[in-house]
Design a protein around this motif. Structure first.
Motif, mmCIF file in Angstrom:
data_model
loop_
_atom_site.group_PDB
_atom_site.id
_atom_site.type_symbol
_atom_site.label_atom_id
_atom_site.label_comp_id
_atom_site.label_asym_id
_atom_site.label_seq_id
_atom_site.Cartn_x
_atom_site.Cartn_y
_atom_site.Cartn_z
ATOM 1 N N LEU A 118 -2.693 -6.048 -9.075
ATOM 2 C CA LEU A 118 -3.934 -5.318 -8.832
ATOM 3 C C LEU A 118 -4.273 -5.328 -7.348
ATOM 4 C CD1 LEU A 118 -6.062 -6.831 -11.741
ATOM 5 C CD2 LEU A 118 -4.770 -4.695 -11.766
ATOM 6 N N SER A 119 -5.043 -4.339 -6.913
ATOM 7 C CA SER A 119 -5.452 -4.249 -5.517
ATOM 8 C C SER A 119 -6.715 -5.064 -5.284
ATOM 9 C CB SER A 119 -5.706 -2.793 -5.126
ATOM 10 O OG SER A 119 -6.396 -2.724 -3.889
ATOM 11 N N HIS A 120 -6.626 -6.045 -4.409
ATOM 12 C CA HIS A 120 -7.792 -6.837 -4.023
ATOM 13 C C HIS A 120 -8.859 -5.944 -3.389
ATOM 14 C CE1 HIS A 120 -10.179 -9.806 -1.733
ATOM 15 N NE2 HIS A 120 -9.942 -9.059 -0.670
ATOM 16 N N THR A 121 -8.447 -5.014 -2.542
ATOM 17 C CA THR A 121 -9.401 -4.145 -1.845
ATOM 18 C C THR A 121 -10.171 -3.270 -2.828
ATOM 19 O OG1 THR A 121 -8.055 -4.100 0.160
ATOM 20 C CG2 THR A 121 -9.637 -2.311 -0.129
ATOM 21 N N TRP A 122 -9.452 -2.669 -3.778
ATOM 22 C CA TRP A 122 -10.128 -1.811 -4.767
ATOM 23 C C TRP A 122 -11.139 -2.612 -5.562
ATOM 24 C CZ3 TRP A 122 -10.032 -2.490 -10.115
ATOM 25 C CH2 TRP A 122 -10.720 -1.510 -10.834
ATOM 26 N N TRP A 123 -10.716 -3.775 -6.063
ATOM 27 C CA TRP A 123 -11.612 -4.570 -6.896
ATOM 28 C C TRP A 123 -12.798 -5.089 -6.090
ATOM 29 C CZ3 TRP A 123 -13.420 -9.507 -6.605
ATOM 30 C CH2 TRP A 123 -14.119 -9.966 -7.722
ATOM 31 N N ARG A 124 -12.554 -5.582 -4.865
ATOM 32 C CA ARG A 124 -13.637 -6.161 -4.068
ATOM 33 C C ARG A 124 -14.707 -5.129 -3.753
ATOM 34 N NH1 ARG A 124 -12.015 -7.304 1.831
ATOM 35 N NH2 ARG A 124 -12.255 -5.037 1.755
ATOM 36 N N ASN A 125 -14.285 -3.922 -3.354
ATOM 37 C CA ASN A 125 -15.262 -2.882 -3.022
ATOM 38 C C ASN A 125 -16.144 -2.542 -4.229
ATOM 39 O OD1 ASN A 125 -14.210 -2.802 -0.459
ATOM 40 N ND2 ASN A 125 -12.978 -0.973 -0.809
ATOM 41 N N LYS A 126 -15.514 -2.408 -5.378
ATOM 42 C CA LYS A 126 -16.252 -2.068 -6.593
ATOM 43 C C LYS A 126 -17.148 -3.220 -7.020
ATOM 44 C CE LYS A 126 -15.347 -0.587 -11.383
ATOM 45 N NZ LYS A 126 -15.871 -1.773 -12.112
ATOM 46 N N HIS A 127 -16.615 -4.417 -6.979
ATOM 47 C CA HIS A 127 -17.358 -5.568 -7.474
ATOM 48 C C HIS A 127 -18.523 -5.929 -6.553
ATOM 49 C CE1 HIS A 127 -17.707 -8.847 -10.301
ATOM 50 N NE2 HIS A 127 -17.721 -9.749 -9.330
ATOM 51 N N ILE A 186 -3.754 1.468 -12.699
ATOM 52 C CA ILE A 186 -3.786 2.853 -12.220
ATOM 53 C C ILE A 186 -4.795 3.003 -11.092
ATOM 54 C CG2 ILE A 186 -4.402 5.216 -12.856
ATOM 55 C CD1 ILE A 186 -3.246 4.640 -15.635
ATOM 56 N N SER A 187 -5.974 2.426 -11.255
ATOM 57 C CA SER A 187 -7.013 2.516 -10.220
ATOM 58 C C SER A 187 -6.552 1.857 -8.926
ATOM 59 C CB SER A 187 -8.308 1.867 -10.705
ATOM 60 O OG SER A 187 -8.836 2.548 -11.823
ATOM 61 N N SER A 188 -5.853 0.740 -9.038
ATOM 62 C CA SER A 188 -5.364 0.032 -7.858
ATOM 63 C C SER A 188 -4.357 0.872 -7.091
ATOM 64 C CB SER A 188 -4.731 -1.307 -8.275
ATOM 65 O OG SER A 188 -5.678 -2.179 -8.826
ATOM 66 N N VAL A 208 1.724 -4.728 -4.359
ATOM 67 C CA VAL A 208 1.338 -4.277 -5.694
ATOM 68 C C VAL A 208 2.433 -3.426 -6.328
ATOM 69 C CG1 VAL A 208 -0.294 -2.837 -6.985
ATOM 70 C CG2 VAL A 208 -1.137 -4.417 -5.235
ATOM 71 N N ILE A 209 2.953 -2.466 -5.588
ATOM 72 C CA ILE A 209 3.961 -1.564 -6.153
ATOM 73 C C ILE A 209 5.254 -2.309 -6.456
ATOM 74 C CG2 ILE A 209 5.385 0.458 -5.655
ATOM 75 C CD1 ILE A 209 2.981 1.563 -4.070
ATOM 76 N N THR A 210 5.659 -3.220 -5.569
ATOM 77 C CA THR A 210 6.871 -4.011 -5.825
ATOM 78 C C THR A 210 6.698 -4.889 -7.050
ATOM 79 O OG1 THR A 210 7.449 -4.052 -3.475
ATOM 80 C CG2 THR A 210 8.447 -5.744 -4.879
ATOM 81 N N ARG A 211 5.529 -5.499 -7.165
ATOM 82 C CA ARG A 211 5.286 -6.354 -8.330
ATOM 83 C C ARG A 211 5.373 -5.549 -9.621
ATOM 84 N NH1 ARG A 211 2.732 -6.854 -13.220
ATOM 85 N NH2 ARG A 211 1.936 -8.967 -13.618
ATOM 86 N N LEU A 212 4.730 -4.392 -9.677
ATOM 87 C CA LEU A 212 4.762 -3.572 -10.884
ATOM 88 C C LEU A 212 6.168 -3.069 -11.184
ATOM 89 C CD1 LEU A 212 1.462 -1.524 -10.382
ATOM 90 C CD2 LEU A 212 1.837 -3.463 -11.921
ATOM 91 N N ALA A 213 6.908 -2.677 -10.141
ATOM 92 C CA ALA A 213 8.270 -2.188 -10.338
ATOM 93 C C ALA A 213 9.189 -3.302 -10.852
ATOM 94 C CB ALA A 213 8.808 -1.613 -9.030
ATOM 95 N N LEU A 214 9.067 -4.493 -10.274
ATOM 96 C CA LEU A 214 9.885 -5.615 -10.725
ATOM 97 C C LEU A 214 9.559 -5.981 -12.172
ATOM 98 C CD1 LEU A 214 9.923 -7.984 -7.607
ATOM 99 C CD2 LEU A 214 11.880 -6.785 -8.627
ATOM 100 N N TYR A 215 8.298 -5.937 -12.505
ATOM 101 C CA TYR A 215 7.862 -6.262 -13.869
ATOM 102 C C TYR A 215 8.556 -5.360 -14.883
ATOM 103 C CZ TYR A 215 4.640 -6.373 -17.883
ATOM 104 O OH TYR A 215 4.090 -6.453 -19.133
#
Length: 361
Positions: A118-127, A186-188, A208-215
């Motif tokens: 997940l994106s820390h920046t996306w979550w932090r701004n929203k939260h 998706i939001s991240s 984030v993208i590398t983590r999701l791709a490896l998963y």
């Protein structure tokens, strides 16, 4: 400070026309002097190390189990571990773990990106916007119109299938939580790939993208497609239920503050937040977010100290005549479903803010 310590006397805080604002000032000064805002390094290092080891252990298990439907048990275990990691990322983003701001930010960024995807920046701004104006129309993104609507006036604008769904949305609450994990990913990614300036994009996006791709890649390399898809489905669904289910009971179904209404900090945070009663199990499942009132009043307070300050906050609110809400775990979800169904019935009386008469619209 023990639970037996009394809160500061409310009467001493209420002086002059700014009395309401002074209420929080008195409480905050008292809490600072209590030492409950000090870091809890032993607590957090223990959990950080345990979470990383559990994450690694799950993937070792995936390799060793191989082509077996027992992988679904590991998928469920991974969802539990990722939820706990997300809680630690939440705490770090709130400056609860370290004294250093950069240490907190980068810890949260790594936990969110490299482990949870997940994106820390996306979550932090929203939260952060949510914390600034919880349950306030037009400013809190958590009650912004989306698949689910939280106010009857928004539902009035929806017709056809959207209108039907809105009128019955309470019954879809739990199934929708199963999609929350996918929605967060998706939001991240959308934020990290969007045009414009995104802080630390060139660090977060590759992580984030590398983590999701490896998963996805590792699962399809080790497992046949049927089991790989099943693993992803179970993990994502349970992750969404556990993470979304830990945030939803804290504010959903609580009073919604009309746009533009000015409410002092203490009352704004307390009247819109709900605590969830329970013991160690609830503390674990909800990552300390069951002490939501205290968390909103003191966002940087280390998680294990929230239950220690709770009796003080509760007694102080009682002195002030501010409603302090605390319900059982299962009761909280019943309230949410009933609330969402009342939106469908256009029961506007259910959304009146209890301080509206005091502050004016």
């Amino acid at each position: 400070m023990s639970a037996a310590v009394s809160p500061p006397p409310a009467a001493a805080a209420r002086v002059g026309k700014n009395a309401n604002a002074q209420d929080y000032t008195a409480l905050a000064a008292y809490v600072r002097e209590s030492g409950l805002l000090k870091r809890r390094y032993g607590y957090y290092w223990t959990r950080l190390i345990a979470a990383v080891l559990a994450f690694a252990g799950i993937w070792v298990g995936v390799v060793l189990v191989g082509n077996s439907w027992w992988q679904l048990a590991l998928a469920a275990g991974l969802a539990v571990v990722l939820t706990q990691i997300a809680f630690l990322g939440h705490d770090s983003a709130h400056r609860q773990i370290f004294n250093s701001g950069p240490w907190n930010d980068w810890t949260s960024r790594i936990l969110a990106g490299a482990f949870a995807g997940l994106s820390h920046t996306w979550w932090r701004n929203k939260h952060n916007r949510h914390h600034a104006s919880p349950n306030q129309q037009g400013t809190d993104p958590d009650i912004a119109p989306g698949v689910v609507v939280w106010t009857a006036d928004v539902l009035d604008t929806r017709t056809g299938l959207k209108g039907w769904f809105g009128r019955n949305q309470g019954w879809f609450f739990f199934p929708l939580l199963m999609l929350e994990g996918l929605s967060l990913h998706i939001s991240s990614v959308r934020l990290l790939l969007a045009k414009g300036t995104v802080p630390h994009r060139w660090v977060e996006a590759p992580i984030v993208i590398t983590r999701l791709a490896l998963y996805v890649g590792v699962l399809f390399y080790l497992l046949p497609p049927s089991k790989a898809f099943a693993f992803i489905g179970v993990q994502m669904a349970l992750f969404g239920v556990m993470l979304g289910g830990s945030f939803a009971p804290n504010h959903k179904g609580m009073p919604i503050i009309p746009a533009g209404m000015k409410v002092d900090f203490l009352r704004r945070q307390v009247i819109t937040s709900r605590n969830i009663k329970g013991g160690v199990a609830v503390d674990f499942v909800m990552g300390g977010l069951n002490y939501q009132v205290e968390h909103h009043l003191f966002p940087s307070m280390p998680r294990p100290n929230l239950k220690k300050v709770q009796p003080v906050v509760r007694d102080y609110c009682e002195q002030l005549g501010v409603k302090y809400t605390e319900v059982g775990f299962f009761r909280s979800y019943k309230i949410i479903v009933a609330y969402l169904n009342r939106v469908g019935l256009a029961d506007r009386a259910a959304f009146d803010c209890p301080v509206a008469a005091q502050y004016g619209r």
